[in-house]
Design a protein around this motif. Structure first.
Motif, PDB file in Angstrom:
ATOM      1  N   GLY A 104       0.810  -1.212   0.000  1.00 11.87           N
ATOM      2  CA  GLY A 104       0.000   0.000   0.000  1.00 11.87           C
ATOM      3  C   GLY A 104       0.839   1.255   0.000  1.00 11.87           C
ATOM      4  O   GLY A 104       0.464   2.274  -0.587  1.00 11.87           O
ATOM      5  N   PHE A 105       1.999   1.191   0.648  1.00 11.42           N
ATOM      6  CA  PHE A 105       2.883   2.356   0.701  1.00 11.42           C
ATOM      7  C   PHE A 105       3.486   2.642  -0.669  1.00 11.42           C
ATOM      8  O   PHE A 105       3.444   3.778  -1.154  1.00 11.42           O
ATOM      9  CB  PHE A 105       3.978   2.117   1.731  1.00 11.42           C
ATOM     10  CG  PHE A 105       4.843   3.319   1.954  1.00 11.42           C
ATOM     11  CD1 PHE A 105       4.435   4.329   2.800  1.00 11.42           C
ATOM     12  CD2 PHE A 105       6.063   3.443   1.313  1.00 11.42           C
ATOM     13  CE1 PHE A 105       5.225   5.458   3.010  1.00 11.42           C
ATOM     14  CE2 PHE A 105       6.867   4.561   1.510  1.00 11.42           C
ATOM     15  CZ  PHE A 105       6.439   5.576   2.368  1.00 11.42           C
ATOM     16  N   THR A 106       4.046   1.623  -1.305  1.00  9.73           N
ATOM     17  CA  THR A 106       4.646   1.857  -2.620  1.00  9.73           C
ATOM     18  C   THR A 106       3.587   2.175  -3.666  1.00  9.73           C
ATOM     19  O   THR A 106       3.852   2.923  -4.613  1.00  9.73           O
ATOM     20  CB  THR A 106       5.500   0.653  -3.054  1.00  9.73           C
ATOM     21  OG1 THR A 106       4.735  -0.563  -2.925  1.00  9.73           O
ATOM     22  CG2 THR A 106       6.762   0.540  -2.197  1.00  9.73           C
ATOM     23  N   ALA A 107       2.376   1.646  -3.495  1.00 13.55           N
ATOM     24  CA  ALA A 107       1.286   1.981  -4.421  1.00 13.55           C
ATOM     25  C   ALA A 107       0.904   3.449  -4.307  1.00 13.55           C
ATOM     26  O   ALA A 107       0.493   4.071  -5.291  1.00 13.55           O
ATOM     27  CB  ALA A 107       0.072   1.093  -4.155  1.00 13.55           C
ATOM     28  N   THR A 108       1.038   4.025  -3.118  1.00 14.11           N
ATOM     29  CA  THR A 108       0.762   5.447  -2.953  1.00 14.11           C
ATOM     30  C   THR A 108       1.752   6.282  -3.762  1.00 14.11           C
ATOM     31  O   THR A 108       1.372   7.269  -4.409  1.00 14.11           O
ATOM     32  CB  THR A 108       0.827   5.837  -1.468  1.00 14.11           C
ATOM     33  OG1 THR A 108      -0.106   5.044  -0.732  1.00 14.11           O
ATOM     34  CG2 THR A 108       0.482   7.305  -1.273  1.00 14.11           C
ATOM     35  N   ILE A 109       3.023   5.889  -3.743  1.00 16.75           N
ATOM     36  CA  ILE A 109       4.032   6.595  -4.537  1.00 16.75           C
ATOM     37  C   ILE A 109       3.705   6.477  -6.024  1.00 16.75           C
ATOM     38  O   ILE A 109       3.804   7.451  -6.783  1.00 16.75           O
ATOM     39  CB  ILE A 109       5.425   6.041  -4.222  1.00 16.75           C
ATOM     40  CG1 ILE A 109       5.755   6.249  -2.738  1.00 16.75           C
ATOM     41  CG2 ILE A 109       6.492   6.692  -5.107  1.00 16.75           C
ATOM     42  CD1 ILE A 109       6.997   5.509  -2.270  1.00 16.75           C
ATOM     43  N   ARG A 143       6.983   2.062 -14.982  1.00 18.61           N
ATOM     44  CA  ARG A 143       8.160   1.235 -14.682  1.00 18.61           C
ATOM     45  C   ARG A 143       8.210   0.778 -13.227  1.00 18.61           C
ATOM     46  O   ARG A 143       9.004  -0.104 -12.871  1.00 18.61           O
ATOM     47  CB  ARG A 143       9.436   2.002 -15.014  1.00 18.61           C
ATOM     48  CG  ARG A 143       9.659   2.281 -16.487  1.00 18.61           C
ATOM     49  CD  ARG A 143      11.064   2.779 -16.759  1.00 18.61           C
ATOM     50  NE  ARG A 143      11.331   4.085 -16.175  1.00 18.61           N
ATOM     51  CZ  ARG A 143      11.141   5.250 -16.785  1.00 18.61           C
ATOM     52  NH1 ARG A 143      10.649   5.280 -18.014  1.00 18.61           N
ATOM     53  NH2 ARG A 143      11.434   6.396 -16.179  1.00 18.61           N
ATOM     54  N   ILE A 144       7.401   1.353 -12.366  1.00 18.16           N
ATOM     55  CA  ILE A 144       7.511   1.074 -10.938  1.00 18.16           C
ATOM     56  C   ILE A 144       7.280  -0.393 -10.584  1.00 18.16           C
ATOM     57  O   ILE A 144       8.037  -0.954  -9.768  1.00 18.16           O
ATOM     58  CB  ILE A 144       6.604   2.033 -10.135  1.00 18.16           C
ATOM     59  CG1 ILE A 144       7.283   3.403 -10.044  1.00 18.16           C
ATOM     60  CG2 ILE A 144       6.278   1.483  -8.750  1.00 18.16           C
ATOM     61  CD1 ILE A 144       6.491   4.471  -9.340  1.00 18.16           C
ATOM     62  N   PRO A 145       6.288  -1.096 -11.152  1.00 12.20           N
ATOM     63  CA  PRO A 145       6.160  -2.522 -10.797  1.00 12.20           C
ATOM     64  C   PRO A 145       7.423  -3.331 -11.095  1.00 12.20           C
ATOM     65  O   PRO A 145       7.845  -4.162 -10.269  1.00 12.20           O
ATOM     66  CB  PRO A 145       4.969  -2.987 -11.646  1.00 12.20           C
ATOM     67  CG  PRO A 145       4.144  -1.748 -11.844  1.00 12.20           C
ATOM     68  CD  PRO A 145       5.148  -0.644 -11.994  1.00 12.20           C
ATOM     69  N   ALA A 182      11.743   7.279   2.002  1.00 13.15           N
ATOM     70  CA  ALA A 182      12.266   5.984   2.446  1.00 13.15           C
ATOM     71  C   ALA A 182      12.836   6.079   3.846  1.00 13.15           C
ATOM     72  O   ALA A 182      12.710   5.141   4.641  1.00 13.15           O
ATOM     73  CB  ALA A 182      13.326   5.475   1.468  1.00 13.15           C
ATOM     74  N   ALA A 183      13.479   7.212   4.161  1.00  9.11           N
ATOM     75  CA  ALA A 183      14.050   7.376   5.497  1.00  9.11           C
ATOM     76  C   ALA A 183      12.956   7.375   6.560  1.00  9.11           C
ATOM     77  O   ALA A 183      13.051   6.674   7.581  1.00  9.11           O
ATOM     78  CB  ALA A 183      14.845   8.676   5.566  1.00  9.11           C
ATOM     79  N   ALA A 184      11.908   8.157   6.339  1.00 13.45           N
ATOM     80  CA  ALA A 184      10.821   8.235   7.308  1.00 13.45           C
ATOM     81  C   ALA A 184      10.097   6.908   7.433  1.00 13.45           C
ATOM     82  O   ALA A 184       9.715   6.479   8.536  1.00 13.45           O
ATOM     83  CB  ALA A 184       9.854   9.341   6.915  1.00 13.45           C
ATOM     84  N   ALA A 239      12.231   6.360  -4.939  1.00 18.19           N
ATOM     85  CA  ALA A 239      11.561   6.223  -3.650  1.00 18.19           C
ATOM     86  C   ALA A 239      11.058   4.806  -3.440  1.00 18.19           C
ATOM     87  O   ALA A 239      11.135   4.268  -2.327  1.00 18.19           O
ATOM     88  CB  ALA A 239      10.411   7.218  -3.555  1.00 18.19           C
ATOM     89  N   VAL A 240      10.558   4.181  -4.487  1.00 21.28           N
ATOM     90  CA  VAL A 240      10.085   2.801  -4.380  1.00 21.28           C
ATOM     91  C   VAL A 240      11.255   1.851  -4.145  1.00 21.28           C
ATOM     92  O   VAL A 240      11.196   0.974  -3.276  1.00 21.28           O
ATOM     93  CB  VAL A 240       9.281   2.406  -5.634  1.00 21.28           C
ATOM     94  CG1 VAL A 240       9.039   0.893  -5.677  1.00 21.28           C
ATOM     95  CG2 VAL A 240       7.945   3.149  -5.661  1.00 21.28           C
ATOM     96  N   VAL A 241      12.328   1.992  -4.908  1.00 19.03           N
ATOM     97  CA  VAL A 241      13.487   1.100  -4.752  1.00 19.03           C
ATOM     98  C   VAL A 241      14.086   1.256  -3.349  1.00 19.03           C
ATOM     99  O   VAL A 241      14.392   0.261  -2.669  1.00 19.03           O
ATOM    100  CB  VAL A 241      14.543   1.389  -5.835  1.00 19.03           C
ATOM    101  CG1 VAL A 241      15.831   0.619  -5.552  1.00 19.03           C
ATOM    102  CG2 VAL A 241      13.997   1.009  -7.212  1.00 19.03           C
ATOM    103  N   GLU A 242      14.257   2.490  -2.891  1.00 16.04           N
ATOM    104  CA  GLU A 242      14.799   2.712  -1.549  1.00 16.04           C
ATOM    105  C   GLU A 242      13.889   2.112  -0.476  1.00 16.04           C
ATOM    106  O   GLU A 242      14.363   1.528   0.501  1.00 16.04           O
ATOM    107  CB  GLU A 242      14.973   4.210  -1.305  1.00 16.04           C
ATOM    108  CG  GLU A 242      16.090   4.842  -2.113  1.00 16.04           C
ATOM    109  CD  GLU A 242      16.145   6.344  -1.968  1.00 16.04           C
ATOM    110  OE1 GLU A 242      17.244   6.916  -2.093  1.00 16.04           O
ATOM    111  OE2 GLU A 242      15.074   6.970  -1.738  1.00 16.04           O
TER     112      GLU A 242
END
Length: 343
Positions: free
Chosen positions: A146-151, A172-174, A212-214, A306-309
């Motif tokens: 759900g988090f990466t889907a938001t990005i 390309r994100i998937p 990614a840090a947060a 952001a997704v990769v991190e």
């Protein structure tokens, strides 16, 4: 009840879940018929918890393009402690049932509110002018897919309304998530041991990497039950790093000032993990026994990165929990008012 999954299962299902989200979001965007945004239109993200962590990527991407954007804590907006006067507001609730974003949405101007949710038929639907769904896939209690889907949703939304040319990046994100799950499994074992051994963990990044840090800091607290905090890079240099010792760990995301931070603490015995796209030869502390460098591919867009991190952080959490005597998915403390009832 909403479908749930274990952390590892949801993490590994991200390529399929993100592909579903991509398809669903494009469908919902077409149905919403959102108007094009003006070049000077301001954007607000209103959210709580992990969803608020995701907003750093959107704010950074729009800021780099010269567009005004800001993120707001939904409870502050709902209680009148912050006022949102944006041309467009993005209200994020992965569950669609978080009361604070829904209450905040009621204070926003009608016609400006776009909702993002994995479950768009939940109460969020009643509080926004258009809601975009991710597909209703099972997610873990410590959010992963759900988090990466938001990005991903940010990238597709901003492309659709003409704010950024980010549609191809979103597509390309998937596959980026699939590559990260494969390519960083071994490195994550090393990082996981560092996290598992630490008494406290600081996580640092700026711009899009602050997402990614947060989020890693939140996963450390929720999943590993270890004290952790996230900091913007330069803010970290103004005092917060002074508590570091060899009992702690420091995780850094970035390619700028982030590269020289490790060298100031490595000799004090602080284990440091640096996640960067910079060449290792440009890192002053490279080769030090206390430094682990995780190399990112060059040329990633802000949403892809952001997704990769984030996936690297997820893999590290999954590795770290193997060194703990408790499960990742069980929370110690339950609050009855953080979600509305499921419809």
């Amino acid at each position: 009840m909403e479908p749930t999954a274990s952390f590892v299962d949801a993490m590994r299902a991200q390529p399929e879940n993100l592909a579903l989200a991509h398809e669903t979001l494009l469908r919902d965007l077409a149905a919403a018929s959102l108007p094009r945004w003006g070049a000077d239109d301001s954007v607000a993200v209103v959210a709580m918890g992990a969803s608020l962590n995701s907003s750093h990527t959107l704010v950074a991407a729009l800021g780099a393009a010269g567009r005004p954007a800001a993120a707001y804590v939904a409870s502050d907006v709902a209680d009148g402690l912050q006022r949102v006067r944006a041309d467009h507001s993005i209200v994020v609730s992965e569950s669609g049932r978080s009361p604070e974003p829904l209450a905040a949405a009621r204070t926003l101007a009608e016609g400006t509110r776009i909702g993002l949710s994995n479950f768009p038929a939940q109460p969020i639907k009643d509080e926004v002018d258009a809601v975009l769904g991710f597909g209703g896939f099972p997610d873990s209690p410590v959010y992963t897919s759900g988090f990466t889907a938001t990005i991903l949703a940010y990238a597709l939304l901003l492309d659709r309304v003409g704010a950024l040319d980010s549609g191809a990046e979103g597509a390309r994100i998937p596959s980026r998530a699939a590559d990260a799950l494969r390519d960083y499994a071994d490195a994550a074992e090393t990082v996981g041991r560092v996290l598992a051994a630490a008494k406290t963990i600081d996580v640092v990044g700026r711009g899009g990497s602050l997402t990614a840090a947060a989020e890693l800091s939140l996963m450390v607290r929720e999943g590993l039950r270890t004290p952790s905090a996230a900091f913007e890079t330069f803010q970290y240099l103004h005092g917060p790093m002074e508590v570091l010792s060899d009992d702690d760990a420091l995780v850094i995301f970035g390619d700028g000032r982030e590269l020289s931070i490790p060298s100031s603490v490595l000799d004090a015995g602080v284990p440091v993990v640096l996640v960067t796209a910079a060449d290792e030869s440009t890192v002053p502390g490279a080769g030090h026994a206390n430094l682990t460098i995780v190399q990112l591919p060059a040329g990633l867009g802000v949403f892809e990165r952001a997704v990769v991190e984030t996936v690297i952080g997820q893999l590290a959490i999954a590795a770290a929990i193997e060194h703990k005597p408790y499960p990742l998915e069980v929370f110690l403390y339950h609050q009855d008012d953080t979600k509305l009832p499921v419809r």
